[in-house]
Design an enzyme around this catalytic site. Structure first.
Site, PDB file in Angstrom:
ATOM      1  N   GLN A 188     -12.177 -10.541 -10.927  1.00 29.67           N
ATOM      2  CA  GLN A 188     -11.265 -10.969 -11.990  1.00 29.67           C
ATOM      3  C   GLN A 188     -11.328 -10.019 -13.190  1.00 29.67           C
ATOM      4  O   GLN A 188     -10.295  -9.634 -13.755  1.00 29.67           O
ATOM      5  CB  GLN A 188     -11.642 -12.389 -12.461  1.00 29.67           C
ATOM      6  CG  GLN A 188     -11.176 -13.515 -11.568  1.00 29.67           C
ATOM      7  CD  GLN A 188     -12.136 -13.828 -10.433  1.00 29.67           C
ATOM      8  OE1 GLN A 188     -12.994 -13.016 -10.078  1.00 29.67           O
ATOM      9  NE2 GLN A 188     -11.987 -14.996  -9.842  1.00 29.67           N
ATOM     10  N   ARG A 247     -23.691  -4.684  -5.339  1.00 29.55           N
ATOM     11  CA  ARG A 247     -22.972  -4.921  -4.084  1.00 29.55           C
ATOM     12  C   ARG A 247     -21.878  -3.886  -3.934  1.00 29.55           C
ATOM     13  O   ARG A 247     -21.531  -3.187  -4.886  1.00 29.55           O
ATOM     14  CB  ARG A 247     -22.380  -6.332  -4.060  1.00 29.55           C
ATOM     15  CG  ARG A 247     -21.350  -6.585  -5.155  1.00 29.55           C
ATOM     16  CD  ARG A 247     -20.623  -7.931  -4.969  1.00 29.55           C
ATOM     17  NE  ARG A 247     -19.595  -8.104  -5.995  1.00 29.55           N
ATOM     18  CZ  ARG A 247     -18.734  -9.118  -6.047  1.00 29.55           C
ATOM     19  NH1 ARG A 247     -18.787 -10.079  -5.152  1.00 29.55           N
ATOM     20  NH2 ARG A 247     -17.826  -9.186  -7.003  1.00 29.55           N
ATOM     21  N   THR A 286      25.309  -7.533   7.593  1.00 28.39           N
ATOM     22  CA  THR A 286      24.051  -6.836   7.291  1.00 28.39           C
ATOM     23  C   THR A 286      24.101  -5.414   7.861  1.00 28.39           C
ATOM     24  O   THR A 286      23.443  -4.516   7.339  1.00 28.39           O
ATOM     25  CB  THR A 286      22.828  -7.603   7.837  1.00 28.39           C
ATOM     26  OG1 THR A 286      22.839  -7.611   9.258  1.00 28.39           O
ATOM     27  CG2 THR A 286      22.781  -9.017   7.304  1.00 28.39           C
ATOM     28  N   HIS A 334     -14.752  -7.817   1.922  1.00 26.42           N
ATOM     29  CA  HIS A 334     -16.196  -8.031   1.913  1.00 26.42           C
ATOM     30  C   HIS A 334     -16.956  -7.056   2.811  1.00 26.42           C
ATOM     31  O   HIS A 334     -16.574  -6.836   3.961  1.00 26.42           O
ATOM     32  CB  HIS A 334     -16.510  -9.459   2.359  1.00 26.42           C
ATOM     33  CG  HIS A 334     -15.855 -10.509   1.524  1.00 26.42           C
ATOM     34  ND1 HIS A 334     -16.163 -10.710   0.200  1.00 26.42           N
ATOM     35  CD2 HIS A 334     -14.885 -11.415   1.809  1.00 26.42           C
ATOM     36  CE1 HIS A 334     -15.427 -11.700  -0.283  1.00 26.42           C
ATOM     37  NE2 HIS A 334     -14.629 -12.148   0.665  1.00 26.42           N
ATOM     38  N   LYS A 382      19.425  -7.202   4.741  1.00 29.17           N
ATOM     39  CA  LYS A 382      18.952  -6.337   5.823  1.00 29.17           C
ATOM     40  C   LYS A 382      17.608  -5.774   5.419  1.00 29.17           C
ATOM     41  O   LYS A 382      17.479  -5.166   4.350  1.00 29.17           O
ATOM     42  CB  LYS A 382      19.946  -5.191   6.046  1.00 29.17           C
ATOM     43  CG  LYS A 382      19.769  -4.466   7.369  1.00 29.17           C
ATOM     44  CD  LYS A 382      20.294  -5.286   8.540  1.00 29.17           C
ATOM     45  CE  LYS A 382      20.629  -4.492   9.761  1.00 29.17           C
ATOM     46  NZ  LYS A 382      21.368  -5.314  10.750  1.00 29.17           N
TER      47      LYS A 382
END
Lengths: 284, 284, 284, 284
Positions: free
Chosen positions: A220, A177, A58, A248, A13
């Site tokens: 990363q 950036r 459920t 972005h 559930k």
């Protein structure tokens, strides 16, 4: 005789939306949790024979979440409540072999003390959801914790240079950036944990601090830095997996209008987006 | 000769996702805004004749938002930026008769000062979006401000009794329930406003305080109380409209399990939901 | 020397929204696809050293999807396009060891031939998205296909009786209920497939037919019946996994109003919901 | 004595998800409807005095939708059911002065007759939702119908040239582009309508045909053409308002890769987007 077989089955559930008000005196506490239950077990007959013999409905799982939410969940940790639920399903139903409970706590922030009614009034927060997985088979029990939906942005101290250039590469290098992401993290524990909530709060803070405190050469690298920061500071953590979407923000070219744009005006885009993941763990 | 006519027309560019980084020195500021532009004017020929003579392209509107975002928007108020955009469209294009700019600012919260990188790093907030409408025709300009997506909950001090009972009424009376809502409010101004952001911050606080500080006889009463609180404290506000969805939290019946539930365990439901609105204004 | 290690890493570009118009003559074809790319490889230095040496940018992945979308995707199968993309990433970048391409095709339905403009006009369909996973390491390549978002409902011929009753069970038995679900299925292939699209169309039809053609004792049984129907009719399929959310439609109690409701009036609810899964395969 | 007044108030119940199964014999029909109720009336005391005297609870509205859904809604038109609901609220509660009912019917498509179980099994459709507004004050009743969520795309026969060029214009002219939109339309009636569903089906078809059958000089022109097509063919319609978002599909520049892209490869974008509206009516 059939030539086919059921090789895997599970059910449960999802989206049990439990809100628990702890009313010890005038000052209430609130826990706002979404609970997903999933069970594995000896239920092949349900699939192949149309018999529902000994299968928990459920709907019963839903009732269980709310009933145990009353009897076993108040101001304690989300992880401990997950353990209670996990054990319950495995122990109660003879054919259930394994249960996995997934819990997400939605943050509420109490009003400041100088607000009348602050004893029982909250504002929805957004500092990242606390998520927990508890899985058990009646013998062992594993707990994973994590955070989700933690949206952070830095307006500089991020770049991306020196990457592979192929025939299909057009991306310019940049040493300045916007880096924006919604952190998802999950971790396993090396040791028993005394106070899961204290541990979670500390890990969340470490991740935020590490996002902010260094120049980012890549998404990363941020994952590795966050992961090692957690492992260094929190001996109870065995390994941590982090997933970062790259939300972005593209520099808008204002040159056609005779306007210089030195990383001041960006368009936030939804898709496509980069998605980066990594797991950092203690060496054996 | 056709027997039909174009009785109304409008068009614009929606969801311009402008992120503006203000980089005066090392300590940056961020403005994260969604801008919707809508124009009315003498454009019947575009509909009826297939001519695009003198019609501004919606792509040009997008460019304008980002270009003026650089030249006319930094740490100033959202309302003033809306005025600049509104005036620009009406003044630049001869056939534009009226422009409406809708802006939504998404809140970011700077990291605490003791976090390395706090000069340029933020966590997404959720204390309610600041929304603005500016509409003008080249002669007059009207400004409305508002807030959206402010999710608040009180675990008691709310009831609902004495309502109409008809053949289709089954709801039980209660003097103790969860009251949860996502506040949407908008207001018009009686006077010129010196500092829109200061005004907005104060109004938001008044609304939250008023949600919390009294026993709620109904959602309707809360709207009136919030509205009068704003009008009493803020002379610059002429009228305020508030809309409150009732985010129902239903008490779960645990009696079948022999468990008492004294307003401690609730199920949060999404639909259907009550939706209540009202406008409070100064008497003429 | 660090005591930590990166034990897993992957990254890619998600939500590449490729629309491909095939314009051979006046009668166009349309392919509307969302492509997700994920790569694994020798990229530990990116995480641990802040070097981006020889790492493909996710922006390059995006460019690749669109460029190869022109040169290698027109009216052919989604699966073959996935293979092209998968091979490209593994073969082009020396450090990429494994690639997984996930594609989802959004259905468009051409207007009937008696509509002017039917050569180049479509209506968005909703008969279930075609999804594909292709994964490869340069040596072998595996293809899975599936369907998603196939919403079906039966107003009777479904029940649920004989299930486990515990202290937390309140659900009544029923031999007549609405069964509604959004089918998600995925399957692997035993053999090479000549015409993936023909196979997909046939499997989709089998699943719909099987949902409808028998009395359902449980959602689980439906999964098994669908799975065996596919395996029986389609020798190219090795195993099939099906996941069915139970989109609950609750009978509304109209008795308080003196109105009988013999399974005629339901309230559609979103949460919580049951979620059932199973895999059926050929015996070894 | 307060110097403030309540100048406007309204409330209701939204998202009543009614599913009505018509079971006359073995062949069932399904109606899947979302109903929103909004009431206006003499309820100032609820806001200002904390009294709930004679106010209908929104929970009662919910009950009413489901109860009358049984007694007054089966295979008849959505518009007639809206009228029943509207009249009920105005006539039942003495303080209700006006009611507005908004209904949205979600399309289900019966399985073909050669499918076993087609008498009671459906596939969710997506050909556009049927929407209705009924508003009444006990004396008069107005009905508007409309359609929503009708997603259409043409791969050519659309252009945009000759528009205004200002300092902020960069958009290139084109005589060949993708035109994609999700049609929203609503219309009022000049006459009594015998068969609302027949009328709705015909209007929907006219709109689709007109989208496809001519070269589009602008989105605006499409609105006018659709509107006049409806008015010409359907004397029962008095005026029609159409709103079209421009679901932009941008040509991808493949020149950097030495690949020609003659309107064959597009990226589908979500934001920002153009939004165009217009109303066409019969001349007085």
């Amino acid at each position: 005789m059939t030539e086919f077989e059921l090789s895997q089955n599970a059910y449960g559930k999802s989206e049990n939306r439990l809100v628990r008000i702890v009313r010890d005196g005038d000052r209430h506490d609130i826990r706002d949790v979404t609970v997903n239950v999933r069970l594995w077990g000896d239920f092949e007959h349900v699939y192949t024979e149309g018999s529902n013999h000994e299968i928990p409905a459920t709907d019963t799982m839903k009732n269980t979440v709310f009933a145990l939410g009353k009897t076993h969940f108040s101001t304690g940790s989300l992880e401990e409540f997950g353990k209670v639920l996990c054990r319950h399903f495995v122990e109660t139903s003879p054919r259930v072999e394994r249960a996995r409970i997934h819990l997400t706590e939605h943050p509420w922030k109490r009003l400041p003390d100088d607000y009348a009614g602050s004893d029982h009034t909250w504002l929805r927060g957004s500092s990242g959801d606390h998520v927990v997985w508890v899985e058990g088979d009646g013998e062992s029990l594993t707990v994973k914790s994590g955070l989700d939906d933690l949206f952070v942005l830095k307006s500089t101290a991020s770049g991306f240079v020196g990457f592979e250039r192929t025939a299909f590469t057009t991306l310019a290098e940049t040493d300045d950036r916007i880096l924006a992401t919604i952190v998802t993290a999950e971790w396993t524990y090396a040791d028993e944990v005394e106070d899961y909530q204290e541990s979670w709060d500390a890990i969340r803070e470490l991740i935020i601090r590490r996002f902010a405190d260094h120049y980012s050469d890549s998404v990363q690298q941020g994952i590795y830095n966050m992961g090692t920061a957690v492992l260094e500071a929190r001996p109870e953590v065995l390994e941590v997996t982090i997933e970062l979407p790259n939300k972005h923000h593209l520099v808008v070219d204002l040159a056609p209008f005779g306007i210089e744009n030195q990383n001041e005006v960006f368009i936030a885009t939804k898709d496509p987006y980069g998605l980066i993941t990594g797991t950092v763990r203690r060496k054996a």
